[in-house]
Design a protein around this motif. Sequence first.
Motif, short mmCIF file in Angstrom:
data_model
loop_
_atom_site.label_atom_id
_atom_site.label_comp_id
_atom_site.label_asym_id
_atom_site.label_seq_id
_atom_site.Cartn_x
_atom_site.Cartn_y
_atom_site.Cartn_z
N TYR A 106 -1.03 -7.58 -2.87
CA TYR A 106 0.31 -8.15 -2.90
C TYR A 106 0.32 -9.43 -3.74
N TYR A 107 1.29 -9.51 -4.64
CA TYR A 107 1.40 -10.69 -5.51
C TYR A 107 2.69 -11.47 -5.27
N GLY A 108 3.21 -11.35 -4.07
CA GLY A 108 4.42 -12.07 -3.70
C GLY A 108 5.14 -11.34 -2.58
N MET A 109 6.36 -11.78 -2.34
CA MET A 109 7.23 -11.12 -1.37
C MET A 109 8.41 -10.49 -2.10
N THR A 169 6.69 -1.94 -3.14
CA THR A 169 6.20 -1.54 -4.48
C THR A 169 6.55 -2.59 -5.53
N THR A 170 7.53 -3.42 -5.22
CA THR A 170 7.98 -4.46 -6.15
C THR A 170 6.89 -5.49 -6.44
N VAL A 171 6.04 -5.76 -5.45
CA VAL A 171 5.09 -6.88 -5.57
C VAL A 171 3.64 -6.43 -5.54
N GLN A 172 3.41 -5.11 -5.57
CA GLN A 172 2.04 -4.60 -5.44
C GLN A 172 1.45 -4.16 -6.77
N THR A 184 8.67 -17.52 2.02
CA THR A 184 8.92 -16.80 3.28
C THR A 184 10.28 -17.17 3.86
N PHE A 185 10.74 -18.39 3.60
CA PHE A 185 12.08 -18.77 4.04
C PHE A 185 13.13 -18.00 3.25
N MET A 186 12.99 -17.98 1.92
CA MET A 186 13.98 -17.34 1.05
C MET A 186 14.06 -15.83 1.29
N THR A 187 12.94 -15.23 1.68
CA THR A 187 12.91 -13.78 1.89
C THR A 187 13.09 -13.39 3.36
N SER A 188 13.31 -14.37 4.23
CA SER A 188 13.42 -14.09 5.67
C SER A 188 14.67 -13.25 5.95
N SER A 197 -2.20 -11.33 -0.52
CA SER A 197 -2.42 -10.28 0.49
C SER A 197 -2.80 -10.87 1.84
N GLY A 198 -3.61 -11.92 1.83
CA GLY A 198 -4.05 -12.55 3.08
C GLY A 198 -2.95 -13.29 3.81
N ARG A 199 -1.86 -13.57 3.12
CA ARG A 199 -0.74 -14.30 3.74
C ARG A 199 0.32 -13.37 4.31
N VAL A 200 0.32 -12.12 3.88
CA VAL A 200 1.33 -11.16 4.34
C VAL A 200 0.97 -10.67 5.74
N THR A 201 1.86 -10.91 6.70
CA THR A 201 1.57 -10.58 8.10
C THR A 201 1.92 -9.12 8.41
N ASP A 202 1.41 -8.65 9.56
CA ASP A 202 1.72 -7.28 9.99
C ASP A 202 3.20 -7.12 10.26
N ASP A 203 3.84 -8.17 10.80
CA ASP A 203 5.28 -8.10 11.06
C ASP A 203 6.07 -7.93 9.76
N MET A 204 5.62 -8.61 8.72
CA MET A 204 6.27 -8.44 7.41
C MET A 204 6.11 -7.00 6.92
N LYS A 205 4.90 -6.50 7.03
CA LYS A 205 4.62 -5.14 6.55
C LYS A 205 5.45 -4.10 7.29
N LYS A 206 5.63 -4.30 8.59
CA LYS A 206 6.39 -3.34 9.41
C LYS A 206 7.89 -3.48 9.18
N GLY A 207 8.36 -4.72 8.98
CA GLY A 207 9.81 -4.96 8.92
C GLY A 207 10.45 -4.67 7.59
N VAL A 208 9.72 -4.88 6.51
CA VAL A 208 10.26 -4.67 5.16
C VAL A 208 10.21 -3.19 4.81
N MET A 209 11.25 -2.70 4.18
CA MET A 209 11.30 -1.29 3.81
C MET A 209 10.15 -0.93 2.86
N PRO A 210 9.53 0.22 3.07
CA PRO A 210 8.35 0.59 2.27
C PRO A 210 8.59 0.52 0.77
N GLY A 211 9.77 0.98 0.32
CA GLY A 211 10.07 0.97 -1.11
C GLY A 211 10.09 -0.43 -1.70
#
Length: 417
Positions: free
Chosen positions: A137-140, A129-132, A328-332, A112-126
Amino acid sequence: MLKSTRIALLSANLIGAGFLGMSFAAQAHAETTLNALFMAQAAYSEADVRAMTDAFTKANPDIKVNLEFVPYEGLHDKTVLAQGSGGGYDVALFDVIWPAEYATNKVLVDVSGRVTDDMKKGVMPGAWTTVQYDSKYYGMPWILDTKYLFYNKDILQKAGIATPPKTWDELAADAKIIKDKGLLATPIAWSWSQAEAAICDYATLVSAYGGKFLDNGKPSFQTGGGLDALKYMVSSYSSGLTNPNSKEFLEEDVRKVFENGDAAFALNWTYMYNLANDPKESKVAGKVGVVPAPGVAGKSQLSAVNGSMGLGITATSKHQDEAWKYITFMTSQAVQNQYAKLSLPIWATSYDDPAVTKDQEELIGAAKHSLAAMFPRPTTPKYQELSTALQQAIQEALLGQSSPEDALKTAAQNSGL
């Protein structure tokens, strides 16, 4: 003799020094080695994952990544067993159904501490749920996926069916037309093997019938929409409209049957669209239609299951910073947009990018509706027990060994909940 011995010794020393130098050089360029576990099935191909990883190591020459691929059915156990041995993997691919168990048993670390605000805003909300689990958060998220209804345009045209079915009853009626006209003996293919694949098909139907798996943590699939979903499966199977081998099929079997022209309708993941449209792979290339999975009149417009997957850092990893850098590279967005043919991006703005939409506009059109309606399989640390009980219930009902009511009642009793 002495001279030649001295020369030999000198050569050996020089060679040894050379190897030593090479060793130091190798260490300088590969100070960290990550072990990563992936799935050799559906979504991104092994070639895609290797190409992505090569791009990462080229940009990060001080990090080496060892890749291991296993079938989906072995992914969970391989991850858990490696943790138990105190070693194994730094990065692991995980299904949306596992964060509750993995968090409870400390298989994955909380990022959770590694997930940035930009990630939270850019990734679709649905996708999140995959990693929560429990608001952490337990991943990307990495693979954003649901099951779609694929159909053979050529067969529907020959049968005089103008548009693909919008309800499951319409699908059965269309399949009967195709069967009665002698176009195909068994027009529908499903993934109903006694495996998680069957749960994904079942969950799609549960969503269509407005059912739910759990109510206040207790099984509720044995009544209402959960029961209606299994009754539909049994009806489709016993009517002869469904390929009888569906009870042994996984997704790849469904793909091969559809690509061979032996199915008019098939429920499958995103990856089938471009493979089935590849003339080198498929006999039905150019004839492949795709729409959201149907709904039920008066209850739903469409149906969809959350089949997404994430990349997480294992609790035993000694290289968590490097592992996160790789994840973060693989999910960019740049990487996902480049490899958007077998799995669609998690990033909202990607769906307006011509690099993503080109030559798969029909799939993107379906995805915009389906991805917004993904129905979750139950979130519980005892998911594996629940799934195993349901898999058995589905098989028993399909084979006529038990009524849908009795099969689901037994599954609820054996679910561990």
